[in-house]
Design a protein around this motif. Sequence first.
Motif, PDB file in Angstrom:
ATOM      1  N   ASP A 101      51.625  36.862   3.440  1.00  0.00           N
ATOM      2  CA  ASP A 101      51.306  35.478   3.803  1.00  0.00           C
ATOM      3  C   ASP A 101      51.893  35.113   5.162  1.00  0.00           C
ATOM      4  OD1 ASP A 101      49.851  34.828   1.540  1.00  0.00           O
ATOM      5  OD2 ASP A 101      51.628  34.214   0.408  1.00  0.00           O
ATOM      6  N   VAL A 102      51.135  34.347   5.920  1.00  0.00           N
ATOM      7  CA  VAL A 102      51.625  33.780   7.175  1.00  0.00           C
ATOM      8  C   VAL A 102      51.355  32.280   7.115  1.00  0.00           C
ATOM      9  CG1 VAL A 102      51.392  33.739   9.684  1.00  0.00           C
ATOM     10  CG2 VAL A 102      51.181  35.902   8.457  1.00  0.00           C
ATOM     11  N   LYS A 103      52.405  31.524   6.867  1.00  0.00           N
ATOM     12  CA  LYS A 103      52.236  30.074   6.783  1.00  0.00           C
ATOM     13  C   LYS A 103      53.587  29.397   6.984  1.00  0.00           C
ATOM     14  CE  LYS A 103      52.327  30.344   1.720  1.00  0.00           C
ATOM     15  NZ  LYS A 103      51.573  30.097   0.482  1.00  0.00           N
ATOM     16  N   ASN A 104      53.521  28.199   7.531  1.00  0.00           N
ATOM     17  CA  ASN A 104      54.724  27.435   7.855  1.00  0.00           C
ATOM     18  C   ASN A 104      55.648  28.304   8.708  1.00  0.00           C
ATOM     19  OD1 ASN A 104      53.622  25.338   6.295  1.00  0.00           O
ATOM     20  ND2 ASN A 104      54.563  26.154   4.431  1.00  0.00           N
ATOM     21  N   ASP A 105      56.883  28.512   8.255  1.00  0.00           N
ATOM     22  CA  ASP A 105      57.809  29.326   9.043  1.00  0.00           C
ATOM     23  C   ASP A 105      58.016  30.707   8.437  1.00  0.00           C
ATOM     24  OD1 ASP A 105      59.065  28.442   6.786  1.00  0.00           O
ATOM     25  OD2 ASP A 105      60.980  27.972   7.760  1.00  0.00           O
ATOM     26  N   VAL A 106      57.100  31.139   7.552  1.00  0.00           N
ATOM     27  CA  VAL A 106      57.204  32.442   6.901  1.00  0.00           C
ATOM     28  C   VAL A 106      56.154  33.381   7.481  1.00  0.00           C
ATOM     29  CG1 VAL A 106      56.983  33.698   4.726  1.00  0.00           C
ATOM     30  CG2 VAL A 106      58.113  31.474   4.762  1.00  0.00           C
ATOM     31  N   ASP A 107      56.580  34.575   7.885  1.00  0.00           N
ATOM     32  CA  ASP A 107      55.674  35.583   8.430  1.00  0.00           C
ATOM     33  C   ASP A 107      55.804  36.846   7.585  1.00  0.00           C
ATOM     34  OD1 ASP A 107      54.258  37.497   9.855  1.00  0.00           O
ATOM     35  OD2 ASP A 107      54.882  36.742  11.815  1.00  0.00           O
ATOM     36  N   GLY A 108      54.941  36.945   6.570  1.00  0.00           N
ATOM     37  CA  GLY A 108      55.005  38.090   5.672  1.00  0.00           C
ATOM     38  C   GLY A 108      54.686  39.407   6.365  1.00  0.00           C
ATOM     39  N   ILE A 109      53.829  39.365   7.394  1.00  0.00           N
ATOM     40  CA  ILE A 109      53.478  40.593   8.116  1.00  0.00           C
ATOM     41  C   ILE A 109      54.710  41.152   8.825  1.00  0.00           C
ATOM     42  CG2 ILE A 109      52.076  41.560   9.965  1.00  0.00           C
ATOM     43  CD1 ILE A 109      49.931  39.481   9.282  1.00  0.00           C
ATOM     44  N   ALA A 110      55.423  40.286   9.544  1.00  0.00           N
ATOM     45  CA  ALA A 110      56.634  40.720  10.239  1.00  0.00           C
ATOM     46  C   ALA A 110      57.704  41.162   9.247  1.00  0.00           C
ATOM     47  CB  ALA A 110      57.162  39.589  11.124  1.00  0.00           C
ATOM     48  N   ASN A 111      57.822  40.453   8.129  1.00  0.00           N
ATOM     49  CA  ASN A 111      58.830  40.813   7.131  1.00  0.00           C
ATOM     50  C   ASN A 111      58.530  42.172   6.502  1.00  0.00           C
ATOM     51  OD1 ASN A 111      60.212  38.460   7.600  1.00  0.00           O
ATOM     52  ND2 ASN A 111      59.386  37.378   5.817  1.00  0.00           N
ATOM     53  N   PHE A 112      57.243  42.476   6.328  1.00  0.00           N
ATOM     54  CA  PHE A 112      56.880  43.772   5.752  1.00  0.00           C
ATOM     55  C   PHE A 112      57.168  44.896   6.748  1.00  0.00           C
ATOM     56  CE2 PHE A 112      53.637  47.021   4.470  1.00  0.00           C
ATOM     57  CZ  PHE A 112      54.189  47.312   3.230  1.00  0.00           C
ATOM     58  N   GLU A 113      56.886  44.655   8.006  1.00  0.00           N
ATOM     59  CA  GLU A 113      57.190  45.655   9.022  1.00  0.00           C
ATOM     60  C   GLU A 113      58.697  45.909   9.100  1.00  0.00           C
ATOM     61  OE1 GLU A 113      55.362  43.927  12.421  1.00  0.00           O
ATOM     62  OE2 GLU A 113      53.350  44.731  11.953  1.00  0.00           O
ATOM     63  N   ALA A 114      59.481  44.844   8.984  1.00  0.00           N
ATOM     64  CA  ALA A 114      60.936  44.998   9.000  1.00  0.00           C
ATOM     65  C   ALA A 114      61.411  45.751   7.762  1.00  0.00           C
ATOM     66  CB  ALA A 114      61.598  43.621   9.074  1.00  0.00           C
TER      67      ALA A 114
END
Length: 293
Positions: A101-114
């Motif tokens: 999910d990418v919404k508000n201040d959460v970036d699931g794509i970046a978090n998954f890459e990390a």
Amino acid sequence: MNEPHHPAHAAALAHALRAADRGLAVIPLSRTKLPAVRSPHRAEPRRIRCHGECGQIGHGIHDATTDPTAVRALFAAAPWATGYGIACGRTPHHLIGIDLDVKNDVDGIANFEALAVDRGFAVPASITVATPSGGRHLWLRGPADRTVPNSVGRLAPGIDVRGTGGYLVGPGSTTNRGTYTLAPGTEHQALAAVPDALLQLLAPPAVASHRSMPALPIAGRQAVALVQFVLDAPDGQRNDRLYWAACRAHETTDAPALAAALIEAAVRIGLPEPEARATVTSAARRISARGAR
């Protein structure tokens, strides 16, 4: 059936049929992304625990099928459907969906890459669906001998997992927020296997000693996975998991022996034996009714 009331219905049906032809079990979805076929029990005065053993459609993910005739019948029963869901965890692909999910201040794509960097695995090049909110659904092939449960934000914020008993909104679906599409460059991508390091994060934790694996009368990874799926059931999901596992068991040639093992597993986690037997019998009736269509 009359012609669909809107082009989105016809498009969703066409996409769903193509998915079913690739061995992906599907159901029609409404614009809210919920199963579109209405429950046959909605007017009944009390809540009925039924997964289709009544012989009717309208049981959500339990209706999911790869049979084109059955797919058309499901869409005919819901002319308002504008999308379709793809069941996860089913043979032959054992699909796992990583919902970023990418919404508000959460970036699931970046978090998954990390997460991938931290855990030492490469993000696989696989079928990827772009969501209307700017997120991604990464599709992965799971192993036949492991059960991946659904989870929300357990791995990291913005990372949800669609596993056994869950579903993904299929590409070509139109929802209230927009249309789901294949991400550019992944149109012809093969379904990649889940990396081992990621699978260790997705798989359920070891069960307690009182939920140990019973002696199985048959061998095979699928038998172990189905019994373990029942043993891992949290409170409130024991009967649901037993029913799902029993349906899969009755699709095999070892159905009677595996059904007995599932009943034993259900009893070990606290289900009364008469209830467990009734659930397994209902599953057998459901699968037999499907085969007779």
